[in-house]
Design a protein around this motif. Structure first.
Motif, short mmCIF file in Angstrom:
data_model
loop_
_atom_site.label_atom_id
_atom_site.label_comp_id
_atom_site.label_asym_id
_atom_site.label_seq_id
_atom_site.Cartn_x
_atom_site.Cartn_y
_atom_site.Cartn_z
N LEU A 60 0.82 -1.21 0.00
CA LEU A 60 0.00 0.00 0.00
C LEU A 60 0.86 1.26 0.00
N CYS A 61 2.00 1.20 0.68
CA CYS A 61 2.91 2.35 0.66
C CYS A 61 3.45 2.60 -0.74
N GLU A 62 3.72 1.53 -1.46
CA GLU A 62 4.20 1.68 -2.83
C GLU A 62 3.14 2.28 -3.73
N ARG A 63 1.88 2.01 -3.40
CA ARG A 63 0.78 2.49 -4.24
C ARG A 63 0.37 3.93 -3.90
N TYR A 64 0.30 4.25 -2.62
CA TYR A 64 -0.25 5.54 -2.21
C TYR A 64 0.75 6.47 -1.50
N GLY A 65 1.85 5.92 -1.03
CA GLY A 65 2.75 6.70 -0.18
C GLY A 65 3.57 7.72 -0.96
N ASP A 66 4.07 8.71 -0.24
CA ASP A 66 5.03 9.65 -0.82
C ASP A 66 6.12 9.91 0.22
N ASN A 67 7.09 10.67 -0.16
CA ASN A 67 8.26 10.88 0.70
C ASN A 67 8.14 12.09 1.61
N GLU A 68 6.99 12.73 1.63
CA GLU A 68 6.79 13.85 2.55
C GLU A 68 6.65 13.31 3.97
N ASN A 69 7.37 13.91 4.89
CA ASN A 69 7.34 13.44 6.27
C ASN A 69 6.12 13.96 7.01
N ILE A 70 5.57 13.15 7.88
CA ILE A 70 4.53 13.60 8.80
C ILE A 70 5.22 14.23 10.02
N ASP A 71 4.79 15.41 10.40
CA ASP A 71 5.27 16.03 11.63
C ASP A 71 4.66 15.24 12.79
N PHE A 72 5.47 14.39 13.42
CA PHE A 72 4.92 13.45 14.40
C PHE A 72 4.21 14.16 15.55
N ALA A 73 4.86 15.14 16.15
CA ALA A 73 4.27 15.82 17.30
C ALA A 73 2.95 16.49 16.92
N LYS A 74 2.92 17.09 15.71
CA LYS A 74 1.70 17.75 15.25
C LYS A 74 0.59 16.74 15.04
N TRP A 75 0.94 15.59 14.44
CA TRP A 75 -0.07 14.56 14.22
C TRP A 75 -0.55 13.99 15.55
N PHE A 76 0.40 13.66 16.41
CA PHE A 76 0.06 13.02 17.69
C PHE A 76 -0.84 13.91 18.54
N ASN A 77 -0.57 15.22 18.53
CA ASN A 77 -1.31 16.17 19.37
C ASN A 77 -2.46 16.82 18.62
N SER A 78 -2.88 16.24 17.52
CA SER A 78 -3.88 16.85 16.65
C SER A 78 -5.17 17.21 17.37
N PRO A 79 -5.77 18.36 17.00
CA PRO A 79 -7.14 18.64 17.45
C PRO A 79 -8.07 17.53 16.99
N TYR A 80 -9.15 17.35 17.71
CA TYR A 80 -10.05 16.23 17.47
C TYR A 80 -11.48 16.73 17.42
N TYR A 81 -11.99 16.94 16.22
CA TYR A 81 -13.36 17.40 16.04
C TYR A 81 -13.80 17.05 14.63
N PRO A 82 -15.10 17.09 14.36
CA PRO A 82 -15.56 16.71 13.02
C PRO A 82 -15.00 17.63 11.95
N THR A 83 -14.58 17.05 10.82
CA THR A 83 -14.14 17.85 9.70
C THR A 83 -15.37 18.51 9.06
N PRO A 84 -15.19 19.60 8.33
CA PRO A 84 -16.34 20.31 7.77
C PRO A 84 -17.26 19.45 6.93
N THR A 85 -16.70 18.57 6.11
CA THR A 85 -17.54 17.79 5.22
C THR A 85 -18.32 16.72 5.97
N ILE A 86 -17.75 16.19 7.05
CA ILE A 86 -18.49 15.19 7.81
C ILE A 86 -19.68 15.83 8.50
#
Length: 226
Positions: free
Chosen positions: A175-201
């Motif tokens: 799946l990484c070969e199919r959809y992944g890219d080399n852009e890094n995820i900011d781990f701390a930002k992802w881990f501490n992400s706000p948690y609420y419904p996205t606008p479209t949901i």
């Protein structure tokens, strides 16, 4: 073993996290002790399950040389549950639900795995633009007999994958070969992400309830905040 994320994450969001190389190097007994210490209610069965997951993931991740991050028991705020394991690899989120010792894939387990990933996709701010893949792992099941689609919904949620302990990491790699890219995820930002419904949901929920079509919620595209 101290990991590089120790000082940048919210206490209580997960029981353990590390880079994948750091996790592979970490002492398994130390990791289990850390998980047990973080848990308020742990029994021998759960401790054994963690031991099995850690051992298998350490050896299999090392063998394939995957880079990224790993999280054990990540808190799903809205559901009051915890995801067994999350892998952040090649700008993708893999939500792993382990059923240790199981030899079959049940509808109930599949629903649980999909619900967790849907929650991440539609309520976890830092995941709304990422590919998110739920994987149900019945550790001792035969390889899933039916052909599994690797396609995804328009919002980048990949269809549920059913794997055993032998096939799970090869599937992640594929799946990484199919959809992944080399852009890094900011781990701390992802881990501490706000948690609420996205606008479209939110929009989908309003429309679904007004039209009595609840399936629209699960397949709605996670929107973006301006």
């Amino acid at each position: 073993m101290m990991n590089k994320y120790s000082f940048s994450i919210q206490t209580g969001k997960a029981y353990y996290c590390n880079s994948i190389p750091g996790f592979i190097r970490d002492d398994s007994t130390s990791i289990i002790g850390h998980l047990v210490k973080k848990s308020f209610d742990v029994n021998k069965e759960q401790s054994n399950a963690w031991e099995y997951q850690i051992s298998e993931l350490q050896s299999r991740l090392e063998a394939c040389g995957i880079e990224g991050d790993i999280i054990f028991e990540y808190d799903i705020v809205r559901l009051g549950k915890r995801i067994d394991v999350i892998l952040l690899i090649r700008h993708m989120v893999f939500s792993l639900e382990f059923k240790n010792g199981k030899k079959v894939f049940t509808v109930q387990d599949a629903q649980q795995a999909e619900d967790y990933a849907l929650d991440i996709k539609n309520f976890h701010k830092e995941s709304e633009d990422l590919y998110v893949c739920p994987i149900l792992i019945a550790t001792h099941a035969p390889e899933y007999a039916k052909e599994q689609s690797l396609d995804c919904y328009p919002d980048k949620q990949i269809y549920l994958q059913r794997e055993n302990i032998e096939t799970v990491i090869p599937k992640v790699t594929s799946l990484c070969e199919r959809y992944g890219d080399n852009e890094n995820i900011d781990f701390a930002k992802w881990f501490n992400s706000p948690y609420y419904p996205t606008p479209t949901i939110i929009s989908a929920a309003v429309e679904a309830y007004s039209s009595h079509n609840l399936s629209q919620i699960a397949n709605s595209e996670a929107g973006q905040y301006g």
